[in-house]
Design a protein around this motif. Structure first.
Motif, mmCIF file in Angstrom:
data_model
loop_
_atom_site.group_PDB
_atom_site.id
_atom_site.type_symbol
_atom_site.label_atom_id
_atom_site.label_comp_id
_atom_site.label_asym_id
_atom_site.label_seq_id
_atom_site.Cartn_x
_atom_site.Cartn_y
_atom_site.Cartn_z
ATOM 1 N N VAL A 22 0.758 -1.446 -0.361
ATOM 2 C CA VAL A 22 0.058 -0.190 -0.372
ATOM 3 C C VAL A 22 1.087 1.243 -0.307
ATOM 4 C CG1 VAL A 22 -1.506 1.182 1.338
ATOM 5 C CG2 VAL A 22 -1.750 -1.145 1.512
ATOM 6 N N PRO A 24 0.752 4.768 0.771
ATOM 7 C CA PRO A 24 0.548 5.821 1.624
ATOM 8 C C PRO A 24 0.000 7.221 0.574
ATOM 9 C CG PRO A 24 1.893 4.982 3.273
ATOM 10 C CD PRO A 24 1.955 4.080 1.767
ATOM 11 N N ARG A 26 0.342 7.874 -2.517
ATOM 12 C CA ARG A 26 -0.815 7.309 -3.552
ATOM 13 C C ARG A 26 -2.270 8.251 -2.909
ATOM 14 N NH1 ARG A 26 -0.075 2.734 -7.961
ATOM 15 N NH2 ARG A 26 1.900 4.348 -8.088
ATOM 16 N N TRP A 27 -2.309 7.355 -1.709
ATOM 17 C CA TRP A 27 -3.810 7.150 -1.185
ATOM 18 C C TRP A 27 -4.073 8.678 -1.332
ATOM 19 C CZ3 TRP A 27 -7.686 4.112 -1.721
ATOM 20 C CH2 TRP A 27 -7.707 2.883 -2.401
ATOM 21 N N ARG A 28 -3.195 9.768 -0.016
ATOM 22 C CA ARG A 28 -3.563 11.191 0.430
ATOM 23 C C ARG A 28 -3.574 11.650 -1.189
ATOM 24 N NH1 ARG A 28 1.347 9.508 3.780
ATOM 25 N NH2 ARG A 28 2.854 10.418 2.653
ATOM 26 N N ARG A 30 -5.146 10.522 -3.657
ATOM 27 C CA ARG A 30 -6.440 10.619 -4.052
ATOM 28 C C ARG A 30 -7.267 11.387 -3.057
ATOM 29 N NH1 ARG A 30 -6.300 3.923 -5.787
ATOM 30 N NH2 ARG A 30 -4.575 4.337 -7.318
ATOM 31 N N LEU A 31 -7.307 11.018 -1.439
ATOM 32 C CA LEU A 31 -8.016 12.056 -0.825
ATOM 33 C C LEU A 31 -8.028 13.100 -1.395
ATOM 34 C CD1 LEU A 31 -7.147 9.581 2.350
ATOM 35 C CD2 LEU A 31 -9.453 9.998 0.685
#
Length: 286
Positions: A22, A24, A26-28, A30-31
């Motif tokens: 995972v 992090p 990349r997810w930040r 996207r958020l």
């Protein structure tokens, strides 16, 4: 038996499946991309609920969500399936032909002399101008819609493809010629990898225009599809249906662009390019 089991157990532990890593960061990102849409929806909800905007013109996002739920229980999936099939067929035909002509024109000045003036005139024709002609020639069935979408996808892919080939560093070609590369090997080993970034830019632009031309086709003559849903909402004075169809189009467009962007990242993972963080992208192995 015991010795075999002892030798086997380390192998089993080494071959255990690895969980996907995972990222992090990349997810930040996207958020962060969700922040603006959520803010817009919240502001619209408040403005409509306070009566600053009439609900018969701009329904509240919560009401649009209810309409989407009702449509999802009915014919929404039929409309999505029809539109998606038309876009995929039209994009495949238009982008495929565009790549062929882009390679031909990009590698040949003679081909450019013959084709470029005609293409320059055709790409300036608005999408709606083609609709009555295709209705006369091809009727109101699927062929006219797919051809219109193919035209929309053709020109962005063609223009970016020609530009990508013509912007390749001449020194790369000279190096290939020094190593004795033939024309086919030169295209496969040097020209194609160097042109891929521009080609993907054209493919993503072509996909966006394919969705735009889809709406133009379905607004004129269709009995199913998201463009037909837009027209039906207008004729029945249902702005919630119109906005629901627009949201579905936006989601499908974003999803299709994301697929191409993911393919681009995978095929161009070898590049060491500026990524917007103040430095070069560093590749790490999973």
């Amino acid at each position: 038996m015991n010795r075999n089991s002892e030798n086997l157990s380390p192998r089993l532990s080494l071959s255990a499946p690895r969980l996907p890593r995972v990222d992090p960061a990349r997810w930040r990102l996207r958020l962060k991309g969700l922040a603006l849409p959520v803010l817009i929806l919240a502001v619209l909800e408040i403005v409509v609920r306070l009566g600053w905007l009439p609900s018969y013109q701009m329904p509240a996002p919560s009401e649009i969500a209810l309409t989407l739920g009702e449509l999802a229980e009915g014919a929404l999936w039929k409309h999505i399936g029809a539109s998606l099939l038309r876009v995929l067929l039209g994009f495949a035909i238009g982008a495929g032909l565009a790549l062929v002509f882009a390679a031909w024109v990009g590698l040949s000045r003679e081909a450019e002399a013959y084709l470029e003036p005609t293409f320059a005139g055709l790409r300036s024709i608005p999408s709606l101008a083609w609709v009555p002609l295709f209705l006369l020639w091809l009727g109101i069935d699927e062929t006219s819609k797919v051809v219109l979408i193919a035209i929309g996808a053709f020109f962005p892919v063609y223009l970016n493809g020609v530009a990508a080939i013509r912007n390749i560093d001449r020194k790369l070609v000279e190096v290939g010629q020094m190593y004795g590369f033939g024309r086919r090997r030169l295209v496969r080993r040097i020209l194609l990898p160097a042109a891929l970034p521009g080609l993907f830019t054209g493919l993503r632009s072509g996909m966006s225009l394919a969705w735009m031309f889809l709406v133009a086709a379905e607004l004129i003559a269709a009995t199913k599809g998201l463009g037909y849903l837009l027209s039906d909402g207008r004729e029945t004075s249902r702005p919630d249906i119109v906005l629901a169809a627009i949201i579905v189009l936006a989601v499908l467009g974003k999803f299709s662009d994301g697929v191409l962007a993911g393919l681009e990242r995978r095929l161009l993972a070898w590049r060491d390019t500026f990524d917007g963080h103040g430095g070069n992208r560093q590749h790490t192995e999973d």
